[in-house]
Design a protein around this motif. Structure first.
Motif, PDB file in Angstrom:
ATOM      1  N   LYS B 117    -102.982 -32.634  29.275  1.00 32.89           N
ATOM      2  CA  LYS B 117    -101.583 -33.079  29.263  1.00 32.89           C
ATOM      3  C   LYS B 117    -101.144 -33.502  30.671  1.00 32.89           C
ATOM      4  O   LYS B 117    -100.490 -34.534  30.857  1.00 32.89           O
ATOM      5  CB  LYS B 117    -100.715 -31.908  28.755  1.00 32.89           C
ATOM      6  N   ASN B 118    -101.519 -32.694  31.651  1.00 30.33           N
ATOM      7  CA  ASN B 118    -101.187 -33.030  33.049  1.00 30.33           C
ATOM      8  C   ASN B 118    -101.855 -34.334  33.489  1.00 30.33           C
ATOM      9  O   ASN B 118    -101.247 -35.154  34.168  1.00 30.33           O
ATOM     10  CB  ASN B 118    -101.655 -31.908  33.989  1.00 30.33           C
ATOM     11  N   ILE B 119    -103.116 -34.484  33.097  1.00 30.04           N
ATOM     12  CA  ILE B 119    -103.874 -35.683  33.483  1.00 30.04           C
ATOM     13  C   ILE B 119    -103.225 -36.924  32.870  1.00 30.04           C
ATOM     14  O   ILE B 119    -103.034 -37.939  33.535  1.00 30.04           O
ATOM     15  CB  ILE B 119    -105.352 -35.536  33.036  1.00 30.04           C
ATOM     16  N   LYS B 120    -102.850 -36.822  31.587  1.00 28.35           N
ATOM     17  CA  LYS B 120    -102.179 -37.934  30.906  1.00 28.35           C
ATOM     18  C   LYS B 120    -100.864 -38.276  31.602  1.00 28.35           C
ATOM     19  O   LYS B 120    -100.552 -39.453  31.810  1.00 28.35           O
ATOM     20  CB  LYS B 120    -101.861 -37.534  29.461  1.00 28.35           C
ATOM     21  N   ALA B 121    -100.110 -37.240  31.949  1.00 30.42           N
ATOM     22  CA  ALA B 121     -98.797 -37.467  32.568  1.00 30.42           C
ATOM     23  C   ALA B 121     -98.958 -38.153  33.924  1.00 30.42           C
ATOM     24  O   ALA B 121     -98.269 -39.130  34.234  1.00 30.42           O
ATOM     25  CB  ALA B 121     -98.058 -36.138  32.723  1.00 30.42           C
ATOM     26  N   THR B 122     -99.900 -37.650  34.726  1.00 33.43           N
ATOM     27  CA  THR B 122    -100.094 -38.218  36.065  1.00 33.43           C
ATOM     28  C   THR B 122    -100.568 -39.669  35.979  1.00 33.43           C
ATOM     29  O   THR B 122     -99.998 -40.559  36.616  1.00 33.43           O
ATOM     30  CB  THR B 122    -101.151 -37.416  36.859  1.00 33.43           C
ATOM     31  N   LEU B 123    -101.570 -39.901  35.162  1.00 38.04           N
ATOM     32  CA  LEU B 123    -102.119 -41.258  35.083  1.00 38.04           C
ATOM     33  C   LEU B 123    -101.129 -42.218  34.436  1.00 38.04           C
ATOM     34  O   LEU B 123    -101.015 -43.372  34.839  1.00 38.04           O
ATOM     35  CB  LEU B 123    -103.465 -41.241  34.372  1.00 38.04           C
ATOM     36  N   GLY B 124    -100.364 -41.727  33.445  1.00 38.03           N
ATOM     37  CA  GLY B 124     -99.332 -42.557  32.824  1.00 38.03           C
ATOM     38  C   GLY B 124     -98.292 -42.986  33.848  1.00 38.03           C
ATOM     39  O   GLY B 124     -97.884 -44.152  33.913  1.00 38.03           O
ATOM     40  N   GLU B 125     -97.908 -42.045  34.677  1.00 41.87           N
ATOM     41  CA  GLU B 125     -96.924 -42.302  35.729  1.00 41.87           C
ATOM     42  C   GLU B 125     -97.464 -43.331  36.735  1.00 41.87           C
ATOM     43  O   GLU B 125     -96.754 -44.242  37.150  1.00 41.87           O
ATOM     44  CB  GLU B 125     -96.626 -40.974  36.434  1.00 41.87           C
ATOM     45  N   LEU B 126     -98.715 -43.184  37.103  1.00 47.82           N
ATOM     46  CA  LEU B 126     -99.329 -44.115  38.057  1.00 47.82           C
ATOM     47  C   LEU B 126     -99.371 -45.520  37.474  1.00 47.82           C
ATOM     48  O   LEU B 126     -99.005 -46.494  38.134  1.00 47.82           O
ATOM     49  CB  LEU B 126    -100.742 -43.655  38.435  1.00 47.82           C
ATOM     50  N   LEU B 127     -99.797 -45.631  36.215  1.00 56.23           N
ATOM     51  CA  LEU B 127     -99.893 -46.945  35.577  1.00 56.23           C
ATOM     52  C   LEU B 127     -98.510 -47.587  35.447  1.00 56.23           C
ATOM     53  O   LEU B 127     -98.347 -48.781  35.667  1.00 56.23           O
ATOM     54  CB  LEU B 127    -100.569 -46.842  34.212  1.00 56.23           C
ATOM     55  N   ASN B 128     -97.502 -46.756  35.134  1.00 62.13           N
ATOM     56  CA  ASN B 128     -96.130 -47.282  35.046  1.00 62.13           C
ATOM     57  C   ASN B 128     -95.656 -47.849  36.373  1.00 62.13           C
ATOM     58  O   ASN B 128     -94.865 -48.776  36.414  1.00 62.13           O
ATOM     59  CB  ASN B 128     -95.158 -46.185  34.615  1.00 62.13           C
ATOM     60  N   LYS B 129     -96.122 -47.231  37.448  1.00 64.63           N
ATOM     61  CA  LYS B 129     -95.704 -47.669  38.786  1.00 64.63           C
ATOM     62  C   LYS B 129     -96.623 -48.776  39.315  1.00 64.63           C
ATOM     63  O   LYS B 129     -96.535 -49.144  40.486  1.00 64.63           O
ATOM     64  CB  LYS B 129     -95.722 -46.488  39.758  1.00 64.63           C
ATOM     65  N   ASN B 130     -97.537 -49.259  38.470  1.00 63.65           N
ATOM     66  CA  ASN B 130     -98.483 -50.300  38.869  1.00 63.65           C
ATOM     67  C   ASN B 130     -99.416 -49.882  39.992  1.00 63.65           C
ATOM     68  O   ASN B 130     -99.828 -50.694  40.823  1.00 63.65           O
ATOM     69  CB  ASN B 130     -97.752 -51.567  39.303  1.00 63.65           C
ATOM     70  N   ILE B 131     -99.723 -48.607  40.015  1.00 56.04           N
ATOM     71  CA  ILE B 131    -100.638 -48.094  41.038  1.00 56.04           C
ATOM     72  C   ILE B 131    -102.019 -47.950  40.393  1.00 56.04           C
ATOM     73  O   ILE B 131    -102.125 -47.536  39.242  1.00 56.04           O
ATOM     74  CB  ILE B 131    -100.129 -46.735  41.558  1.00 56.04           C
ATOM     75  N   ILE B 132    -103.042 -48.319  41.133  1.00 56.22           N
ATOM     76  CA  ILE B 132    -104.390 -48.249  40.570  1.00 56.22           C
ATOM     77  C   ILE B 132    -105.010 -46.874  40.838  1.00 56.22           C
ATOM     78  O   ILE B 132    -105.258 -46.518  41.988  1.00 56.22           O
ATOM     79  CB  ILE B 132    -105.290 -49.356  41.173  1.00 56.22           C
ATOM     80  N   PRO B 133    -105.263 -46.097  39.770  1.00 58.41           N
ATOM     81  CA  PRO B 133    -105.911 -44.801  39.978  1.00 58.41           C
ATOM     82  C   PRO B 133    -107.407 -44.996  40.203  1.00 58.41           C
ATOM     83  O   PRO B 133    -108.049 -45.731  39.471  1.00 58.41           O
ATOM     84  CB  PRO B 133    -105.676 -44.059  38.658  1.00 58.41           C
ATOM     85  N   ILE B 134    -107.921 -44.367  41.237  1.00 62.25           N
ATOM     86  CA  ILE B 134    -109.360 -44.380  41.496  1.00 62.25           C
ATOM     87  C   ILE B 134    -109.874 -42.982  41.137  1.00 62.25           C
ATOM     88  O   ILE B 134    -109.573 -42.009  41.835  1.00 62.25           O
ATOM     89  CB  ILE B 134    -109.680 -44.660  42.985  1.00 62.25           C
ATOM     90  N   VAL B 135    -110.616 -42.932  40.051  1.00 64.23           N
ATOM     91  CA  VAL B 135    -111.058 -41.640  39.528  1.00 64.23           C
ATOM     92  C   VAL B 135    -112.515 -41.399  39.906  1.00 64.23           C
ATOM     93  O   VAL B 135    -113.313 -42.329  39.916  1.00 64.23           O
ATOM     94  CB  VAL B 135    -110.922 -41.614  37.982  1.00 64.23           C
ATOM     95  N   ASN B 136    -112.818 -40.177  40.241  1.00 66.72           N
ATOM     96  CA  ASN B 136    -114.222 -39.823  40.436  1.00 66.72           C
ATOM     97  C   ASN B 136    -114.445 -38.412  39.917  1.00 66.72           C
ATOM     98  O   ASN B 136    -113.494 -37.668  39.689  1.00 66.72           O
ATOM     99  CB  ASN B 136    -114.618 -39.930  41.914  1.00 66.72           C
ATOM    100  N   GLU B 137    -115.672 -38.068  39.721  1.00 72.46           N
ATOM    101  CA  GLU B 137    -116.046 -36.710  39.332  1.00 72.46           C
ATOM    102  C   GLU B 137    -115.736 -35.772  40.496  1.00 72.46           C
ATOM    103  O   GLU B 137    -116.005 -36.093  41.647  1.00 72.46           O
ATOM    104  CB  GLU B 137    -117.544 -36.707  39.014  1.00 72.46           C
ATOM    105  N   ASN B 138    -115.122 -34.635  40.184  1.00 72.61           N
ATOM    106  CA  ASN B 138    -114.838 -33.643  41.231  1.00 72.61           C
ATOM    107  C   ASN B 138    -116.112 -32.838  41.496  1.00 72.61           C
ATOM    108  O   ASN B 138    -116.290 -31.734  40.988  1.00 72.61           O
ATOM    109  CB  ASN B 138    -113.684 -32.740  40.789  1.00 72.61           C
ATOM    110  N   ASP B 139    -116.974 -33.401  42.316  1.00 70.77           N
ATOM    111  CA  ASP B 139    -118.301 -32.815  42.533  1.00 70.77           C
ATOM    112  C   ASP B 139    -118.280 -31.454  43.211  1.00 70.77           C
ATOM    113  O   ASP B 139    -119.245 -30.710  43.126  1.00 70.77           O
ATOM    114  CB  ASP B 139    -119.162 -33.766  43.377  1.00 70.77           C
TER     115      ASP B 139
END
Lengths: 260, 223
Positions: B117-139
Motif C-alpha cells: 500500500k505504501n509503495i503504491k501510494a509513493t509511486l502514484g504520487e511520484l507519477l502524478n507529479k511527473n517525476i520518474i521513479p528509478i527503482v532498484n533491488e534493495n541489495d
C-alpha cells in the motif's frame, strides 16, 4: 573525563533533520560540510563510523519548490524518494573531497526484526566497513512510514547500533541533552550529564515536542537510550555544532551520556 | 483530442544493457535510454524505470578488478554503486528537464499488504507529479536478485503491484527493445527508440489492460 568514550571504535552517529537544514526545511550545506569534515577526521583516526541521516523530505520539498510543509503521508513519501537521491549525492560529494567512499543503506524496522534480512543488512554494513567505506543509513520511506510519523530515525539509529555491534551511539540534534525540567519553560533547568538507567522519572522528563520539521522529541531519544542500555551500548545526546564530535572523543562532558 | 486512457509503462534495464563487454559503463547507451524515457514521459504516458547497474558502477568506483564472489562484498559494492547510479541518472535526466526519485524495493516487501500500500501510494504520487521513479533491488537487505543478476522478476512483481500495462525490456543489444503488453503473451521487438515511441503511440488504449505477465522472462522471448 569519559575515558570509555575516547576508546570507542565502532560508532553510530545519527544526525537529525534540524541540525542539517534551515527552519524552512531546505539543506544547510555549510553545516553538512562541517559535519562531514568532522566524520572524516574520526575515520582518519581509525574509527569505524556508520552514519544515520534524516533530512530527505526537506530536501525533496526544496527540490520541488514547495514552500509549505508537506502534509499528506503519500506526498511526504514521494518527497522522501526524491530527496534521498539528492541527499545521498551531497554526502557523496563532500566525502569524495576527503577521498572517502560512501554506501547507501535504506532500512525499515521489519528488515531489522526479520532474521534473514537483518543478517543481510549486517553483512552489508560489515562489508562496507571492512572496505573502509562509510555506510549512510536512512529509513526506506517508500515502504515504511514509522520514522516519518514519529522519531526522525532516533529509534532506527538504536537498532542500527545493536545490529552493527557498535559500542557507542551519538544522537546529534538541536537540543543540548536531557534537562532536569523543560528549559523552554524554566530557564533554571539543569542539563543532566549522565544517566545510568532509564527510571520512571527520566521517562517523565522526556515528554516534550520536537521542532517543526524534525519529529523527534526527547521521548524517542530516551526510548533509543533504553534499547542501547539493554545491550550495554553507550549513548550520547548532544547539540550538533562544528567540532563537537572531536570534543566528545576527547572525553569532554558534552551533552547527556547514557551509560550503566 | 484523445480520450485515451493514460497507460502505465515500466522499462527494465539490466547491467548488460548499459555496459560494455569489459564491464565498464556505456555512458552513451545510458544517455540514449534517458532520452527515450524523457520522451515517453513528455508524451504524457506514465513511466517507471527499473534499473540495475549498482554493482557495475560500484565495481568501477572502487576499482575492483575481479568479479566479487563473496555475497557481503557484493552487497557492499551495490551500496556504493547505487549512489553512483542514481547520481548518473540525476545528471542525465536533469539535461532533459526531468526530475527523478530513488526507490529501493524487494519482491518480499510487495507481498506484505501494508508495504504494498505504501509503495503504491509513493509511486502514484511520484507519477502524478511527473517525476520518474528509478527503482532498484534493495541489495543491502535482500539477496534474491543479486544472485539472479536479472531484475525481470522484480519488474513483474512491481508491474502487478502498480497495475502496469506495458513492460519494456531494454535488451543487451543496443537499441533493441522487447515490448510486453499485459494482454499478450508474446513480446513485440522494436529495433530503435523511434520505432518504440511510435509503437507506444499507436497502441491507444481506452482502459487499462488485464492479464498476467509471464513470470519467466525466457517464456516471452522464445516465440
Amino acid at each position: 573525563m569519559r575515558t570509555k568514550i575516547t576508546q570507542a571504535k565502532n560508532i553510530v552517529i545519527k544526525i537529525g533533520t534540524s541540525s542539517i537544514s534551515y527552519p524552512n526545511g531546505r539543506l544547510n550545506f555549510q553545516k553538512i560540510k562541517s559535519f562531514v569534515d568532522d566524520i572524516g577526521n574520526l575515520h582518519q583516526d581509525g574509527k569505524n563510523i556508520i552514519l544515520v541521516s534524516s533530512g530527505a523530505i526537506g530536501v525533496g520539498a526544496g527540490k520541488m519548490g514547495l514552500s509549505r510543509k508537506p502534509e499528506r503521508l503519500s506526498e511526504k513519501q514521494a518527497l522522501a524518494a526524491i530527496g534521498q537521491a539528492e541527499l545521498i549525492n551531497i554526502y557523496r560529494k563532500f566525502f569524495k573531497e576527503l577521498s572517502i567512499n560512501v554506501g547507501q543503506v535504506l532500512l525499515t524496522k521489519d528488515i531489522i526484526n526479520n532474521e534473514i534480512t537483518a543478517k543481510n543488512a549486517q553483512n552489508t554494513l560489515q562489508g562496507l566497513i571492512a572496505m573502509g567505506i562509510i555506510p549512510i543509513i536512512n529509513e526506506n520511506d517508500t515502504v515504511s512510514t514509522e520514522e516519518i510519523l514519529i522519531g526522525d530515525n532516533d529509534s532506527l539509529s538504536a537498532e542500527v547500533a545493536i545490529l552493527s555491534q557498535s559500542e557507542l551511539l551519538i544522537i546529534l540534534s538541536d537540543i543540548d541533552g536531557l534537562y532536569s525540567e523543560d528549559p523552554h519553560i524554566n530557564p533554571d533547568a539543569m542539563l543532566i550529564k549522565q544517566v545510568h538507567e532509564i527510571t520512571n522519572e527520566i521517562e517523565k522528563l522526556s515528554k516534550g515536542k520536537g521542532s517543526a520539521f524534525g519529529t523527534g522529541g526527547m521521548q524517542t531519544k530516551i526510548a533509543a537510550a533504553k534499547k542501547c542500555l539493554n545491550k550495554d551500548i553507550q549513548m550520547i545526546i548532544a547539540k550538533f555544532e562544528a567540532k563537537i564530535l572531536q570534543d566528545i572523543f576527547k572525553g569532554e562532558e558534552i551533552g547527556t551520556l547514557f551509560s550503566k | 483530442m484523445s480520450d485515451n486512457y493514460t497507460f502505465k509503462i515500466l522499462i527494465s534495464i539490466s547491467d548488460k544493457t548499459i555496459s560494455f563487454t569489459n564491464g565498464t559503463i556505456n555512458q552513451k547507451t545510458l544517455d540514449d535510454l534517458c532520452l527515450l524515457i524523457s520522451d515517453i514521459n513528455n508524451s504524457g504516458k506514465k513511466i517507471i524505470v527499473v534499473s540495475a547497474g549498482a554493482i557495475l558502477l560500484g565495481t568501477q568506483m572502487l576499482k575492483i578488478k575481479e568479479r566479487a564472489e563473496n555475497i557481503s562484498v557484493k552487497q557492499a559494492i551495490a551500496a556504493v554503486g547505487q549512489v553512483e547510479l542514481i547520481k548518473n541518472y540525476q545528471n542525465i535526466f536533469n539535461i532533459y528537464g526531468q526530475n527523478v526519485a530513488q526507490v529501493l524495493l524487494t519482491r518480499k516487501m510487495m507481498q506484505n499488504s501494508s508495504y504494498a500500500k505504501n509503495i503504491k501510494a509513493t509511486l502514484g504520487e511520484l507519477l502524478n507529479k511527473n517525476i520518474i521513479p528509478i527503482v532498484n533491488e534493495n541489495d543491502s537487505v535482500s539477496t534474491d536478485d543479486i544472485e539472479l543478476e536479472d531484475n525481470y522478476p522484480l519488474s513483474v512483481k512491481l508491474a502487478d503491484t502498480l497495475n502496469i500495462d506495458i513492460i519494456i525490456i531494454a535488451s543487451d543489444i543496443k537499441h533493441k527493445f522487447h515490448v510486453l503488453k499485459r494482454d499478450s503473451l508474446k513480446a513485440v521487438t522494436c529495433y530503435s527508440s523511434n520505432e518504440l515511441l511510435s509503437y507506444l503511440d499507436d497502441i491507444g488504449y481506452k482502459k487499462h489492460l488485464s492479464g498476467n505477465f509471464p513470470i519467466n522472462k525466457h517464456d516471452i522471448l522464445i516465440n
